[in-house]
Each structure stands twice: as structure tokens, then as C-alpha cells.
Motif scaffolding. Structure first.
Motif, PDB file in Angstrom:
ATOM      1  N   LEU A  91       1.087  16.869 -22.696  1.00 62.82           N
ATOM      2  CA  LEU A  91       1.960  16.050 -21.868  1.00 62.82           C
ATOM      3  C   LEU A  91       2.194  16.656 -20.493  1.00 62.82           C
ATOM      4  O   LEU A  91       2.558  15.947 -19.555  1.00 62.82           O
ATOM      5  CB  LEU A  91       3.284  15.795 -22.584  1.00 62.82           C
ATOM      6  CG  LEU A  91       3.178  14.794 -23.731  1.00 62.82           C
ATOM      7  CD1 LEU A  91       4.460  14.759 -24.547  1.00 62.82           C
ATOM      8  CD2 LEU A  91       2.843  13.398 -23.220  1.00 62.82           C
ATOM      9  N   TYR A  92       1.973  17.957 -20.332  1.00 62.19           N
ATOM     10  CA  TYR A  92       2.085  18.535 -18.994  1.00 62.19           C
ATOM     11  C   TYR A  92       0.965  18.012 -18.104  1.00 62.19           C
ATOM     12  O   TYR A  92       1.143  17.849 -16.893  1.00 62.19           O
ATOM     13  CB  TYR A  92       2.086  20.060 -19.050  1.00 62.19           C
ATOM     14  CG  TYR A  92       3.441  20.607 -19.408  1.00 62.19           C
ATOM     15  CD1 TYR A  92       4.535  20.403 -18.569  1.00 62.19           C
ATOM     16  CD2 TYR A  92       3.652  21.295 -20.594  1.00 62.19           C
ATOM     17  CE1 TYR A  92       5.798  20.868 -18.901  1.00 62.19           C
ATOM     18  CE2 TYR A  92       4.906  21.768 -20.937  1.00 62.19           C
ATOM     19  CZ  TYR A  92       5.981  21.554 -20.087  1.00 62.19           C
ATOM     20  OH  TYR A  92       7.230  22.010 -20.426  1.00 62.19           O
ATOM     21  N   GLU A  93      -0.213  17.754 -18.671  1.00 60.38           N
ATOM     22  CA  GLU A  93      -1.267  17.126 -17.871  1.00 60.38           C
ATOM     23  C   GLU A  93      -0.839  15.716 -17.453  1.00 60.38           C
ATOM     24  O   GLU A  93      -1.101  15.276 -16.327  1.00 60.38           O
ATOM     25  CB  GLU A  93      -2.578  17.086 -18.653  1.00 60.38           C
ATOM     26  CG  GLU A  93      -3.217  18.444 -18.850  1.00 60.38           C
ATOM     27  CD  GLU A  93      -4.663  18.339 -19.304  1.00 60.38           C
ATOM     28  OE1 GLU A  93      -5.371  17.425 -18.849  1.00 60.38           O
ATOM     29  OE2 GLU A  93      -5.081  19.178 -20.126  1.00 60.38           O
ATOM     30  N   THR A  94      -0.187  15.007 -18.355  1.00 60.96           N
ATOM     31  CA  THR A  94       0.346  13.688 -18.019  1.00 60.96           C
ATOM     32  C   THR A  94       1.383  13.802 -16.907  1.00 60.96           C
ATOM     33  O   THR A  94       1.421  12.995 -15.965  1.00 60.96           O
ATOM     34  CB  THR A  94       0.968  13.040 -19.267  1.00 60.96           C
ATOM     35  OG1 THR A  94      -0.010  12.975 -20.306  1.00 60.96           O
ATOM     36  CG2 THR A  94       1.478  11.638 -18.969  1.00 60.96           C
ATOM     37  N   VAL A 181       2.835   3.152 -21.223  1.00 61.73           N
ATOM     38  CA  VAL A 181       1.432   3.434 -20.913  1.00 61.73           C
ATOM     39  C   VAL A 181       0.939   4.447 -21.933  1.00 61.73           C
ATOM     40  O   VAL A 181       1.518   5.531 -22.069  1.00 61.73           O
ATOM     41  CB  VAL A 181       1.264   3.980 -19.484  1.00 61.73           C
ATOM     42  CG1 VAL A 181      -0.216   4.231 -19.191  1.00 61.73           C
ATOM     43  CG2 VAL A 181       1.859   3.019 -18.459  1.00 61.73           C
ATOM     44  N   CYS A 182      -0.099   4.075 -22.677  1.00 66.35           N
ATOM     45  CA  CYS A 182      -0.568   4.899 -23.786  1.00 66.35           C
ATOM     46  C   CYS A 182      -2.083   5.032 -23.755  1.00 66.35           C
ATOM     47  O   CYS A 182      -2.791   4.203 -23.184  1.00 66.35           O
ATOM     48  CB  CYS A 182      -0.185   4.283 -25.136  1.00 66.35           C
ATOM     49  SG  CYS A 182       1.558   3.930 -25.351  1.00 66.35           S
ATOM     50  N   SER A 183      -2.576   6.063 -24.429  1.00 70.11           N
ATOM     51  CA  SER A 183      -3.988   6.149 -24.763  1.00 70.11           C
ATOM     52  C   SER A 183      -4.247   5.275 -25.983  1.00 70.11           C
ATOM     53  O   SER A 183      -3.394   5.154 -26.868  1.00 70.11           O
ATOM     54  CB  SER A 183      -4.380   7.590 -25.085  1.00 70.11           C
ATOM     55  OG  SER A 183      -4.151   8.435 -23.974  1.00 70.11           O
ATOM     56  N   ASP A 184      -5.420   4.664 -26.048  1.00 75.92           N
ATOM     57  CA  ASP A 184      -5.808   3.875 -27.208  1.00 75.92           C
ATOM     58  C   ASP A 184      -6.387   4.829 -28.245  1.00 75.92           C
ATOM     59  O   ASP A 184      -7.585   5.111 -28.274  1.00 75.92           O
ATOM     60  CB  ASP A 184      -6.842   2.824 -26.800  1.00 75.92           C
ATOM     61  CG  ASP A 184      -7.226   1.894 -27.950  1.00 75.92           C
ATOM     62  OD1 ASP A 184      -6.942   2.241 -29.119  1.00 75.92           O
ATOM     63  OD2 ASP A 184      -7.834   0.844 -27.683  1.00 75.92           O
ATOM     64  N   VAL A 323      -2.777   8.502 -17.657  1.00 76.52           N
ATOM     65  CA  VAL A 323      -1.582   7.912 -18.267  1.00 76.52           C
ATOM     66  C   VAL A 323      -0.371   8.161 -17.369  1.00 76.52           C
ATOM     67  O   VAL A 323       0.436   7.261 -17.103  1.00 76.52           O
ATOM     68  CB  VAL A 323      -1.346   8.482 -19.681  1.00 76.52           C
ATOM     69  CG1 VAL A 323       0.063   8.146 -20.181  1.00 76.52           C
ATOM     70  CG2 VAL A 323      -2.382   7.931 -20.658  1.00 76.52           C
ATOM     71  N   GLY A 324      -0.229   9.395 -16.881  1.00 77.79           N
ATOM     72  CA  GLY A 324       0.888   9.706 -16.001  1.00 77.79           C
ATOM     73  C   GLY A 324       0.828   8.944 -14.690  1.00 77.79           C
ATOM     74  O   GLY A 324       1.847   8.456 -14.203  1.00 77.79           O
ATOM     75  N   VAL A 348       0.383  -0.862 -21.350  1.00 82.56           N
ATOM     76  CA  VAL A 348      -0.956  -0.534 -20.887  1.00 82.56           C
ATOM     77  C   VAL A 348      -1.603   0.458 -21.845  1.00 82.56           C
ATOM     78  O   VAL A 348      -0.978   1.444 -22.261  1.00 82.56           O
ATOM     79  CB  VAL A 348      -0.899   0.072 -19.472  1.00 82.56           C
ATOM     80  CG1 VAL A 348      -2.304   0.393 -18.964  1.00 82.56           C
ATOM     81  CG2 VAL A 348      -0.175  -0.872 -18.509  1.00 82.56           C
ATOM     82  N   GLU A 349      -2.867   0.186 -22.198  1.00 84.11           N
ATOM     83  CA  GLU A 349      -3.640   1.104 -23.036  1.00 84.11           C
ATOM     84  C   GLU A 349      -4.879   1.551 -22.267  1.00 84.11           C
ATOM     85  O   GLU A 349      -5.618   0.725 -21.728  1.00 84.11           O
ATOM     86  CB  GLU A 349      -4.060   0.442 -24.347  1.00 84.11           C
ATOM     87  CG  GLU A 349      -2.918   0.273 -25.332  1.00 84.11           C
ATOM     88  CD  GLU A 349      -3.416  -0.069 -26.729  1.00 84.11           C
ATOM     89  OE1 GLU A 349      -2.733   0.301 -27.688  1.00 84.11           O
ATOM     90  OE2 GLU A 349      -4.484  -0.702 -26.848  1.00 84.11           O
TER      91      GLU A 349
END
Length: 368
Positions: A91-94, A181-184, A323-324, A348-349
């Protein structure tokens, strides 16, 4: 497994730039490392010209007018609060993706790091709002469905725009009608399975952590895909780490030793969430004389650290930074009151990608 030095230093840089300055001791507490480690990192960042040291304090080298919140024309209303769990490199990358968009728009980013205790997000959000945050980007920890459900009501009642990152609330819940906003992750699981099946693997072990919404999404996806796939002969699922399940919703019998499970199933491949657990399983397989990829192929899920192993791991990479960025762009539209501000809620995916490295190959031929 220790956090890579470059990731830790990026976190230090992000924290100092977000505030303008920070105490070395506070940084050590936030990163859960020693003061000596932070001082060493700060010395290197200072040598590179990215930070400036003081007596127990670290200063940003950005010009005053470029520091978030330093422009005298700004007010507290130009702040966006970002709330993420501590020690979560994914999540830090996000966070970094969101930060680039927000700072380019002239917004100050106020980072709030959530400790492991259940329900810790709410006090931090309330503090951020009391400090004048105009909007929120949130990635609640939500170790269990019950913890998630307990947060739905107050999150849905927020009076400022908020966007969830990598979190998909339960359909029909109070948060279902909220921006996210998510990854699929279903597609990510699909990529891993198709890669292994395409190499000739027919028996696969899936292992996930159960301490995050991502892990629970992956568990459901692996089950659905494996049960429907005509070329998967046998498969099973387990927790990748016994510690992960201590506070989770799964029974003790669902925790198993992955190398033992591979032997029991006669499996030639494994898909493991997360990277750390995948790297540790590879080490244990080596101790048991099982070679990767000759005897067993391994796919990691996250791709934050997967490429750093002694055997670089093939990995599914959710689009973390994107995503971020997308979440921040959506939040800015809501805040600006322009196009998108009054538009329907958006969920959003974004699709993950597969990076093939040295930990996967076709299974060894069975002796006749």
C-alpha cells in the motif's frame, strides 16, 4: 523478512516531505526500526542531497514554496488525508502513486499510519477531519469481515469525499455506494493459474494470508478458477502463514505446512500470497531438498519483493501505483465540483500483470 533498504528510505523521504520536517525518533517508531537504522538512512539521503539533517530532526530539501502546506495562500482546506496500515509495502506503493497526483494539483498530503489494533482507523480519520482535511483516501486494514462490517456505517456517513483504495465493500452494504479503486484480483489469480497450466502443471497448491481483503478475494478467485478449469486435476488451498490465521475467520484445520501439502497432493506448483510468504516457502523447500523450479514452480502474488529472492520469483503484480493515481484523480474531481463531482459512484477495477522470472518452468517428466 526485513523491508528492503530502498523501500524504507522512500518511506522516510515521503514522511519528511509530507511534513516539511520530522524527528528521527518519530520516524523510527513509525517504521518500527531502530533509531540507529533511521540515522543511517538519513545520512545516506542527506549525502544524496534529498534531505537535510538537524539536531535530532530531519528537514526536507524542497524549497519552502514547494513543501505541502507551506504556501501562505493555502489553508488547512487544501489537505487530503491518506490513511493506510503500518508496515504495508504494497500500500505504500499505492500511496506514492496518489501523492504524485495530489501534490501536482497543489494539495497537501497528510499521511496517517494505522496501527494493528482493530478499529484504529476511525480515531485517525476523525483527527484528520478535525485538522481540516477536505477529502480522504483510505485503505482500511479490515483483518476480518466482522471488522469491515463494523466500519461501514461511520465511513458511509462521512461528510467529505472519500475514495477507498484496494478495498471492495460487500455488495449491498452501506459502503457499496461509495467510490473505490481496486485491482481485479480475480484476473490476477487467472493469470497465475493459466501460466502454470500452460507450462503443464496439473496439481497446484494455493496459499493466501487471511488478514486482508485482498487475501479473501484471492481465496474465492482461486477456488472458482481451479474448480472450473478442465486441466487442473487436483488443487487445495491453505493459509500461507499460521500466524495470519490467528485472528481470522478460518478454522485451524485450514492452516497447513505448504511443503508438506505439496508432497501430500503430489503438486508440482504453488501460488502464494504474499511475496514474503512465497520467499519463505522457497527457503523451506530448499531445506527439504526440493528444487525451485526443477521440482516445484512457485508464483508469488504482490510483486513488491518477489524479484529480490535468491531465485527471482515469477509474480502477479497488481497495478499498485496506478490504483493510487486513479483514486487521487477521482477524489480531486469530487473536490473540484467539476466533471465527475456529481456523477454516479464509480468502482474502478484495474488489471494486474504477470512477470515471468526464474521460479517457474514445466514439471519434470514422470519416470516410466
Amino acid at each position: 523478512m526485513r523491508e528492503p533498504v530502498d523501500v524504507r528510505r522512500q518511506r522516510i523521504l515521503a514522511a519528511v516531505e509530507a511534513r516539511g520536517q520530522a524527528r528521527v525518533r518519530d520516524l523510527a517508531v513509525e517504521l518500527q526500526v531502530s533509531v540507529v537504522t533511521v540515522r543511517r538512512d538519513v545520512e545516506e539521503l542527506t549525502r544524496e542531497g534529498r534531505l537535510r539533517r538537524g539536531h535530532g530532526v530531519v528537514h526536507s530539501t524542497l524549497p519552502a514554496q514547494e513543501l505541502p502546506g507551506s504556501d501562505p495562500a493555502r489553508t488547512d482546506g487544501d489537505t487530503v488525508a491518506v490513511v493506510v496500515p503500518e508496515r504495508h509495502s504494497y500500500l505504500y506503493e499505492t500511496l506514492h502513486g496518489a501523492r504524485s497526483v495530489l501534490e501536482e494539483a497543489g494539495m497537501r498530503v497528510a499521511l496517517h499510519i494505522v496501527p494493528p489494533a482493530g478499529g484504529a482507523e476511525r480515531p485517525l480519520v476523525e483527527r484528520a477531519l478535525a485538522d481540516g482535511a477536505r477529502g480522504l483516501l483510505l485503505a482500511p486494514r479490515w483483518r476480518t469481515p466482522a471488522v469491515e462490517e463494523a466500519d461501514h456505517g461511520w465511513l458511509a456517513a462521512l461528510e467529505v469525499p472519500a475514495v477507498l483504495m484496494e478495498r471492495r465493500p460487500r455488495p449491498g452494504s452501506a459502503l457499496h455506494a461509495g467510490d473505490s479503486v481496486c485491482s481485479d484480483h480475480w484476473y490476477g489469480a487467472h493469470l497465475a493459474v493459466e501460466h502454470l497450466v500452460g507450462l503443464g502443471h496439473r496439481r497446484i497448491v494455493f496459499a493466501t494470508r487471511d488478514d486482508s481483503p485482498t487475501a479473501r478475494s484471492l481465496r474465492a478467485a482461486f477456488r472458482e478458477i481451479a474448480e472450473a478449469h478442465p486441466l487442473v486435476e487436483r488443487w487445495t488451498w491453505t493459509l500461507s502463514s499460521p500466524e495470519a490465521g490467528q485472528d481470522g475467520p478460518y478454522a485451524a484445520h485450514e492452516t497447513a505446512d505448504v511443503p508438506a501439502l505439496l508432497r501430500e497432493l503430489g503438486a508440482t506448483a504453488a501460488v502464494l500470497h504474499s511475496d514474503v510468504d512465497a520467499l519463505m516457502v522457497v527457503q523451506r523447500l530448499a531445506e527439504d531438498g526440493v528444487r525451485v523450479p526443477e521440482d516445484c514452480s512457485v508464483v508469488a502474488y504482490d510483486d513488491v519483493l518477489a524479484g529480490l529472492g535468491s531465485i527471482p520469483l515469477t509474480a502477479v503484480a497488481p497495478p499498485k501505483a496506478e490504483v493510487g493515481r486513479v483514486a487521487a484523480e477521482l477524489l480531486l474531481q469530487r473536490l473540484a465540483g467539476g466533471p465527475g463531482a456529481g456523477s454516479p459512484v464509480r468502482r474502478v477495477e484495474l488489471l494486474p500483470a504477470l512477470t515471468v522470472r526464474g521460479s517457474t518452468r514445466g514439471p519434470a517428466p514422470v519416470p516410466s
